[in-house]
Design a protein around this motif. Structure first.
Motif, PDB file in Angstrom:
ATOM      1  N   GLU B  62       0.833  -1.203   0.000  1.00  0.00           N
ATOM      2  CA  GLU B  62       0.000   0.000   0.000  1.00  0.00           C
ATOM      3  C   GLU B  62       0.869   1.255   0.000  1.00  0.00           C
ATOM      4  N   LEU B  63       1.918   1.206   0.833  1.00  0.00           N
ATOM      5  CA  LEU B  63       2.777   2.373   0.942  1.00  0.00           C
ATOM      6  C   LEU B  63       3.584   2.575  -0.343  1.00  0.00           C
ATOM      7  N   VAL B  64       4.015   1.466  -0.941  1.00  0.00           N
ATOM      8  CA  VAL B  64       4.755   1.548  -2.206  1.00  0.00           C
ATOM      9  C   VAL B  64       3.861   2.155  -3.274  1.00  0.00           C
ATOM     10  N   ALA B  65       2.602   1.697  -3.326  1.00  0.00           N
ATOM     11  CA  ALA B  65       1.667   2.201  -4.327  1.00  0.00           C
ATOM     12  C   ALA B  65       1.459   3.699  -4.153  1.00  0.00           C
ATOM     13  N   LEU B  66       1.294   4.115  -2.891  1.00  0.00           N
ATOM     14  CA  LEU B  66       1.068   5.530  -2.632  1.00  0.00           C
ATOM     15  C   LEU B  66       2.293   6.349  -3.028  1.00  0.00           C
ATOM     16  N   ARG B  67       3.477   5.841  -2.642  1.00  0.00           N
ATOM     17  CA  ARG B  67       4.695   6.581  -2.955  1.00  0.00           C
ATOM     18  C   ARG B  67       4.845   6.746  -4.465  1.00  0.00           C
ATOM     19  N   ASP B  68       4.524   5.676  -5.212  1.00  0.00           N
ATOM     20  CA  ASP B  68       4.648   5.748  -6.665  1.00  0.00           C
ATOM     21  C   ASP B  68       3.646   6.733  -7.252  1.00  0.00           C
ATOM     22  N   ARG B  69       2.408   6.702  -6.719  1.00  0.00           N
ATOM     23  CA  ARG B  69       1.396   7.631  -7.229  1.00  0.00           C
ATOM     24  C   ARG B  69       1.816   9.057  -6.942  1.00  0.00           C
ATOM     25  N   LEU B  70       2.385   9.281  -5.768  1.00  0.00           N
ATOM     26  CA  LEU B  70       2.837  10.625  -5.432  1.00  0.00           C
ATOM     27  C   LEU B  70       3.965  11.039  -6.355  1.00  0.00           C
ATOM     28  N   SER B  71       4.918  10.119  -6.579  1.00  0.00           N
ATOM     29  CA  SER B  71       6.063  10.535  -7.384  1.00  0.00           C
ATOM     30  C   SER B  71       5.660  10.732  -8.842  1.00  0.00           C
TER      31      SER B  71
END
Lengths: 265, 227
Positions: B62-71
């Motif tokens: 979940e955190l990886v997905a969020l970080r990628d969406r943010l970046s």
């Protein structure tokens, strides 16, 4: 076909990550697969040297990520095998130039270009390691039959399990069968007993590996070399073939038994 | 929208933006955050954010997905603040900071052991690899090995259904009647209460052993005799 992304890592330095990446890449490419290697050791690049491609570098991985070139431009074609490529690391930057999500994006872009992506991880368990495993579908942990290297491999396996990367496979590098026989070195069984993961290859110690590394000619290109054979077997096992392990300890052979009886060995 | 229902609050910090996520369903909150960023693209482009997720429990993916969406939106995630140890661990695994310059008041983690007296044990159903440390005020039961470089520190006894090759400390709060038993006891070091022992002669053929402090106050191990 979508590529499989495989990262080779170890925790400890100097156990043979880069050599393994170069040799497995060469072996996979010799089997007819399209392979792209990525040097994940930004700031300390050397996969290009081991593969003998140093003088062809124009763009590197940081150029791709920062948009200074297209992916294809940074993929250096090997001089011996037509479908083997290398994306070199940047030498003048450090690990913070790349983020794990950059690696995931790069990996996804490469999936359509090749069949295998091999990522050479830097030593350690910090940023560079995290970057290298971010995109991986499968991880190969490489270790030497030494207590310190095995300890670090154990730590890395624990981290990979925590990252939900699934259970990695193990390459045991630089095994010296005669030292194992004299109980001066950990055996493959000792190492597996502790690490408890799937073994995908055992590579015997071989001086020619160093010669090949220095010349930029990976040993897997030498048909007669036993270490080269070990790397070629790893590549075949990665493709799903069931290849028996090499008989490294020749104590069962008649000649070896005679030598032992006469005290020559 | 009044203050209570705002799912996402944004505050400027010295070295970035602090975004506080309210309570509710994570997927909806994540969508609300991304919508905010989308609505104020020019403000967020190139921003460095710390995310306070409160008590949300976030897994690595979940955190990886969020970080990628943010970046993807030009926003870099720099820190994740959380009350949940799971989320903190996740953030640390991803190399994100879990503290910003002004740390939130540290809550002391208290296990509900005291109420239950001697009856609580932590059950660990896996092999502990190098670098893992388990600390628990009660007893610890491990089904699996304790590898070299792993550590178990327990207030009570330690029972291992497997091999002990790392460090085990039983009775860590001073209980010298604590004991350690294992199917194969060949540790780097054993400790019970204040006693430390590194000289346990490994057995040639491993068998179950129990280590405790004897009448002379020395840490010793003896084979376990059934019956």
């Amino acid at each position: 076909m979508s590529a499989k992304i495989v990262t080779i890592t170890s925790g400890k330095g100097g156990v043979g990550k880069t050599t393994a990446v170069a040799n497995i890449a060469v072996a996979l490419a010799s089997l007819g697969a399209r392979v792209c290697c990525i040097d994940g050791d930004i700031g300390l690049r050397n996969l290009d040297v081991v593969m003998g491609l140093e003088n062809r570098i124009v763009y590197d991985i940081v150029d791709v990520i920062e948009g200074r070139c297209r992916l294809r431009q940074a993929m250096i074609r090997d001089k011996r095998l037509p479908e083997l490529y290398l994306i070199p690391a940047a030498q003048t930057r450090d690990k913070s130039a790349v983020s794990p999500s950059d690696m995931v994006r790069l990996g996804d872009e490469l999936r359509n270009e090749v069949d295998w992506v091999l990522i050479d991880s830097p030593a350690g368990i910090e940023r560079g390691f995290r970057n290298s495993i971010a995109a991986a579908d499968q991880v190969l942990v490489i270790t030497n039959p030494e207590v310190s290297a095995v300890r670090d491999a154990d730590r890395v396996i624990g981290l990979l399990e925590a990252e939900e990367k699934g259970s990695p496979s193990l390459i045991l590098n630089r095994l010296n069968p005669s030292m194992v026989r004299n109980h001066d070195m950990l055996s493959a069984e000792d190492v597996l007993d502790l690490l408890a993961i799937r073994l995908i290859g055992v590579v015997p110690e071989d001086e020619n590996v160093i010669v090949g590394t220095n010349r930029g000619t990976p040993i897997a290109l030498e048909p007669k070399s036993i270490a080269g054979q070990a790397f070629r077997n790893i590549a075949r096992r990665m493709c799903g073939e069931d290849v028996p392990f090499l008989e490294l300890d020749n104590k069962g052979s008649l000649w070896a038994r005679i030598q032992r009886m006469t005290g020559r060995k | 929208m009044d203050e209570q229902t705002v799912p996402v609050q944004i505050k400027g910090l010295r070295d970035g933006l602090l975004i506080t996520i309210g309570n509710g369903e994570w997927a909806a909150l994540e969508a609300a955050l991304l919508e905010q960023i989308h609505a104020r693209q020019s403000f967020f482009r190139g921003a460095r954010i710390a995310l306070d997720v409160g008590s949300h429990i976030l897994r690595v993916n979940e955190l990886v997905a969020l970080r990628d969406r943010l970046s993807d939106r030009g926003v870099s995630l720099w820190a994740v603040l959380s009350e949940s140890p799971t989320t903190e661990k996740t953030a640390q695994l991803l190399g994100l900071a879990t503290r910003i310059s002004k740390p939130r008041p540290e809550e002391t983690r208290k296990f509900a052991v005291d109420d239950l007296g001697n009856a609580t044990a932590l059950f660990v159903n896996k092999t502990l690899r190098s670098g893992t440390r388990i600390e628990f005020p009660g007893h610890v039961v491990v089904v699996g090995d304790i590898n070299p470089g792993a550590e178990v520190v327990a207030g009570g006894n330690v029972i291992v259904w497997g091999r002990v090759r790392g460090m085990v400390h039983a009775g860590a709060k001073g209980d010298s009647s604590a004991y350690i038993c294992a199917l194969d006891l060949s540790p780097a070091q054993l400790r019970i209460a204040e006693e430390v022992s590194a000289i346990l002669t490994p057995l040639k053929s491993p068998r179950p052993e129990i280590a405790s402090i004897n009448q002379d106050g020395k840490l010793q191990s003896s084979p376990w005799e059934p019956g």
